[in-house]
Scaffold this active site. Structure first.
Site, PDB file in Angstrom:
ATOM      1  N   ASP A   8     -67.882 -19.611  70.859  1.00  0.00           N
ATOM      2  CA  ASP A   8     -66.834 -18.989  70.057  1.00  0.00           C
ATOM      3  C   ASP A   8     -65.545 -19.766  70.251  1.00  0.00           C
ATOM      4  OD1 ASP A   8     -68.821 -17.145  69.643  1.00  0.00           O
ATOM      5  OD2 ASP A   8     -67.838 -15.513  70.715  1.00  0.00           O
ATOM      6  N   ASP A 125     -71.844  -7.321  61.567  1.00  0.00           N
ATOM      7  CA  ASP A 125     -71.051  -7.054  62.771  1.00  0.00           C
ATOM      8  C   ASP A 125     -70.726  -5.561  62.773  1.00  0.00           C
ATOM      9  OD1 ASP A 125     -71.096  -9.818  63.247  1.00  0.00           O
ATOM     10  OD2 ASP A 125     -69.387 -10.098  61.913  1.00  0.00           O
TER      11      ASP A 125
END
Length: 230
Positions: A8, A125
């Site tokens: 990330d 998500d």
């Protein structure tokens, strides 16, 4: 089942946030060092966190360097909201990951799915049963509605990310991969994985892959071999 390393990106650095919140980190490091560590993995998951929040890719130079180290064996997401963004992602990685676009602009996503069959991955998500967008800040629709919407597309994979436990190591939340495989060839799980027992749970639930960040960085998954298959 594949174990898929996750990198990330925030401001050019590799980070792991707690439940996706900016400023709350359990890791900050060098993304290229991680890419070299994971270069034998069949697939690496890259998320441009700044891009997800801004609505346009923001760390493409770093992604390009990571992709070179991985020889393109990656999937890239974060702020991919247009043809240009998706095309650029697919120049760098084998797959492009989209989260907000399919639910906010389904007609635009339908055009992209037709142009890039089998190359798009949708990230669901999920926070409290809601699919979130805009860097996990906005409710888009209920999970069941999202799955129904996606059934007509030719997707390479779908990712179920449990925001409730992301970055906590608390373990995966229960979900049946069969529900997700209604909409894609492969189903991946992300969120809360910190040990081999958690991988057992995910594998038994029918997932094709587990996306893992911090547990791999720390070396907590001794059960994962050099080929990143569990």
């Amino acid at each position: 089942m594949l174990v898929i390393p996750s990198i990330d990106l925030e401001n050019g650095k590799a980070v792991k946030r707690v439940r996706g919140r900016r400023g709350e980190y359990i890791f900050i490091g060098d993304p290229l060092e991680l890419a070299r560590r994971f270069s034998r993995a069949p697939l690496v998951h890259i998320v441009d966190l700044d891009g997800a929040e801004r609505g346009a890719p923001a760390n493409l130079d770093v992604v390009a360097a990571i992709s070179e180290a991985l020889e393109g064996a990656c999937q890239l997401g974060g702020g991919l909201r247009s043809y240009e963004h998706v095309s650029k992602a697919l120049e760098l990685c084998d797959y492009a990951v989209v989260g907000t676009l399919p639910f906010r602009e389904p007609r635009s996503f339908e055009d992209l799915a037709r142009l890039f069959p089998g190359e798009l991955v949708v990230s669901l998500d999920v926070l409290g049963g809601w699919v979130m967008g805009d860097g996990w800040r906005t409710r888009l629709m209920r999970l069941e509605e999202a799955i129904e919407l996606l059934e007509r597309f030719d997707l390479a994979a779908v990712i179920y990310t449990s925001i409730d436990v992301e970055g906590t190591g608390a373990g995966p939340l229960a979900i049946d991969a069969g529900l997700l495989k209604r909409v894609a060839r492969r189903a991946y799980y992300a969120g809360g994985i910190s040990g081999c027992g958690h991988l057992d749970i995910i594998k038994r639930a029918g997932f094709d892959g587990a996306i893992v960040g911090y547990a791999l960085y720390r070396g907590d998954l001794s059960c994962v071999g050099d080929n990143f298959v569990y």
